[in-house]
Design a protein around this motif. Sequence first.
Motif, mmCIF file in Angstrom:
data_model
loop_
_atom_site.group_PDB
_atom_site.id
_atom_site.type_symbol
_atom_site.label_atom_id
_atom_site.label_comp_id
_atom_site.label_asym_id
_atom_site.label_seq_id
_atom_site.Cartn_x
_atom_site.Cartn_y
_atom_site.Cartn_z
ATOM 1 N N SER A 324 0.845 -1.190 0.000
ATOM 2 C CA SER A 324 0.000 0.000 0.000
ATOM 3 C C SER A 324 0.881 1.240 0.000
ATOM 4 O O SER A 324 2.079 1.181 0.300
ATOM 5 N N LEU A 325 0.270 2.366 -0.350
ATOM 6 C CA LEU A 325 0.959 3.656 -0.439
ATOM 7 C C LEU A 325 0.226 4.686 0.404
ATOM 8 O O LEU A 325 -1.017 4.633 0.502
ATOM 9 N N HIS A 326 0.978 5.636 0.966
ATOM 10 C CA HIS A 326 0.369 6.600 1.878
ATOM 11 C C HIS A 326 1.015 7.980 1.727
ATOM 12 O O HIS A 326 2.230 8.098 1.532
ATOM 13 N N TRP A 327 0.197 8.997 1.836
ATOM 14 C CA TRP A 327 0.650 10.392 1.888
ATOM 15 C C TRP A 327 -0.067 11.060 3.041
ATOM 16 O O TRP A 327 -1.296 10.912 3.197
ATOM 17 N N ILE A 328 0.681 11.779 3.890
ATOM 18 C CA ILE A 328 0.112 12.458 5.058
ATOM 19 C C ILE A 328 0.504 13.932 4.995
ATOM 20 O O ILE A 328 1.674 14.270 4.785
ATOM 21 N N ARG A 329 -0.489 14.789 5.175
ATOM 22 C CA ARG A 329 -0.264 16.227 5.043
ATOM 23 C C ARG A 329 0.727 16.757 6.087
ATOM 24 O O ARG A 329 1.649 17.494 5.762
ATOM 25 N N ASP A 330 0.522 16.395 7.349
ATOM 26 C CA ASP A 330 1.342 16.914 8.439
ATOM 27 C C ASP A 330 2.741 16.293 8.363
ATOM 28 O O ASP A 330 2.909 15.079 8.554
ATOM 29 N N LYS A 331 3.748 17.111 8.076
ATOM 30 C CA LYS A 331 5.086 16.589 7.828
ATOM 31 C C LYS A 331 5.682 15.915 9.061
ATOM 32 O O LYS A 331 6.345 14.875 8.961
ATOM 33 N N GLY A 332 5.463 16.494 10.239
ATOM 34 C CA GLY A 332 5.988 15.885 11.453
ATOM 35 C C GLY A 332 5.368 14.522 11.714
ATOM 36 O O GLY A 332 6.070 13.563 12.061
ATOM 37 N N PHE A 333 4.064 14.440 11.545
ATOM 38 C CA PHE A 333 3.386 13.163 11.740
ATOM 39 C C PHE A 333 3.808 12.162 10.668
ATOM 40 O O PHE A 333 3.976 10.966 10.946
ATOM 41 N N ALA A 334 3.988 12.653 9.437
ATOM 42 C CA ALA A 334 4.427 11.772 8.353
ATOM 43 C C ALA A 334 5.785 11.152 8.672
ATOM 44 O O ALA A 334 6.025 9.970 8.391
ATOM 45 N N GLN A 335 6.679 11.919 9.269
ATOM 46 C CA GLN A 335 7.991 11.386 9.628
ATOM 47 C C GLN A 335 7.874 10.281 10.671
ATOM 48 O O GLN A 335 8.569 9.260 10.605
ATOM 49 N N ALA A 336 6.970 10.478 11.630
ATOM 50 C CA ALA A 336 6.755 9.444 12.656
ATOM 51 C C ALA A 336 6.187 8.175 12.024
ATOM 52 O O ALA A 336 6.604 7.052 12.356
ATOM 53 N N VAL A 337 5.232 8.334 11.109
ATOM 54 C CA VAL A 337 4.645 7.182 10.427
ATOM 55 C C VAL A 337 5.699 6.476 9.577
ATOM 56 O O VAL A 337 5.753 5.237 9.530
ATOM 57 N N GLN A 338 6.565 7.240 8.922
ATOM 58 C CA GLN A 338 7.618 6.644 8.096
ATOM 59 C C GLN A 338 8.540 5.766 8.933
ATOM 60 O O GLN A 338 8.909 4.662 8.507
ATOM 61 N N ARG A 339 8.895 6.222 10.113
ATOM 62 C CA ARG A 339 9.742 5.402 10.992
ATOM 63 C C ARG A 339 9.026 4.113 11.372
ATOM 64 O O ARG A 339 9.638 3.032 11.408
ATOM 65 N N PHE A 340 7.729 4.223 11.662
ATOM 66 C CA PHE A 340 6.956 3.026 11.986
ATOM 67 C C PHE A 340 6.928 2.061 10.802
ATOM 68 O O PHE A 340 7.101 0.850 10.968
ATOM 69 N N LEU A 341 6.718 2.585 9.592
ATOM 70 C CA LEU A 341 6.609 1.739 8.407
ATOM 71 C C LEU A 341 7.911 0.994 8.134
ATOM 72 O O LEU A 341 7.899 -0.173 7.715
ATOM 73 N N GLU A 342 9.030 1.648 8.356
ATOM 74 C CA GLU A 342 10.322 0.988 8.137
ATOM 75 C C GLU A 342 10.513 -0.167 9.107
ATOM 76 O O GLU A 342 10.961 -1.258 8.716
ATOM 77 N N ALA A 343 10.173 0.056 10.372
ATOM 78 C CA ALA A 343 10.298 -1.014 11.368
ATOM 79 C C ALA A 343 9.300 -2.132 11.080
ATOM 80 O O ALA A 343 9.631 -3.325 11.196
ATOM 81 N N GLU A 344 8.079 -1.754 10.691
ATOM 82 C CA GLU A 344 7.056 -2.757 10.396
ATOM 83 C C GLU A 344 7.461 -3.617 9.213
ATOM 84 O O GLU A 344 7.306 -4.847 9.241
ATOM 85 N N ALA A 345 7.990 -2.995 8.152
ATOM 86 C CA ALA A 345 8.381 -3.744 6.958
ATOM 87 C C ALA A 345 9.458 -4.770 7.286
ATOM 88 O O ALA A 345 9.421 -5.915 6.807
ATOM 89 N N GLU A 346 10.416 -4.376 8.102
ATOM 90 C CA GLU A 346 11.473 -5.309 8.490
ATOM 91 C C GLU A 346 10.893 -6.495 9.259
ATOM 92 O O GLU A 346 11.256 -7.652 9.007
#
Length: 369
Positions: A324-346
């Motif tokens: 799946s693909l995701h875009w989040i308007r709030d840049k700070g929140f997007a960075q937090a989600v990106q960190r989660f996604l990297e850990a989740e993918a691993e």
Amino acid sequence: MKETSAAEWDALGKDDPFTSHRFLLALEESGSVGPGTGWEPRHLIARIGGVLVGAMPQYVKSHSQGEYIFDFNWADAYMRAGGEYYPKLQASVPFTPATGPRLLAQEEGTRRALLQGAVQIAEQSGVSSFHMTFCTKAEFELGGEMGLMQRVTQQFHWENKGYADFDAFLAALSSRKRKNIRKERAAAQGFGGEILSLTGDQIQPEHWDAFWQFYQDTGARKWGTPYLTRAFFDEAQKYLRNDILLVLAKREGRYIAGALNFIGADTLFGRYWGAVEHHPNLHFELCYYQAIEAAIARGLSRVEAGAQGEHKLARGYLPTPVYSLHWIRDKGFAQAVQRFLEAEAEAVHEDIEELTEIGPFKRDGGQNG
């Protein structure tokens, strides 16, 4: 969906049962999506000189129900921080955790334009986020190139390795797993009735009357209220019955259980199951083993058996990445989600490797039959 013709919509790509004009229209005409459902259709289309060249099924969402790529925790965290997570834009097929094309177009340039347009609309309309779920791997890679966040989760799919019949599939399994499946099938088929596999004109209104009861029972237990309306199954009878394989168990003149599958170009998609009587292993028989037999008979490459369920592993369904693909308007929140996604993918990739290693197939290459 009424604003486009079935011919022009379906000409955009291969015939996927869930992104077909007839399926998406059935959702709208039956009231399964639309006002009051939290799924407001806002399909994105691209035309050149009046000719439809691209489309994407898209909805404005006021909740996260019926999506199966779960972002409840994201919504909760964002709202606890004072943000408004809803509404959001969702490019998906409602209530359908099945991988398939979301960017319907013949040309890659058009697919890029659709994805770029979706993000621009999200930015301009003020929604919190845009999500494209259960997309193809090619769409996933394209979105990554274009700067969208990528998420990898998993399902359990059965792969057809050119098996001649169900016994050939069993021969690829370890002895213990093979014996267990045979025992399960024997117990299930001893429920005191018959199992019917119906498609096309074999499906009659009486079968939908029965299946509606099964679906209501499952929906009440899983979701509180069923996602699909009764009218959807009337639409299915009229327009979707050639896309459907309905497996029913009948005992003493009464239908007691059933599984609903959709037939794709190379995949059989298991969607819904329900029962009004409990019989040992009947769920496994109707949902998994009958689906495998049907896929082999039809020469299909795989069976997707829906969301979740490590119990599928012992029955020949192996863990498979889902994108799946995701875009989040709030840049700070997007960075937090990106960190989660990297850990989740691993973690997902490690889980897939471990589960595949302990899967039911022989260790000597017997998976090839």
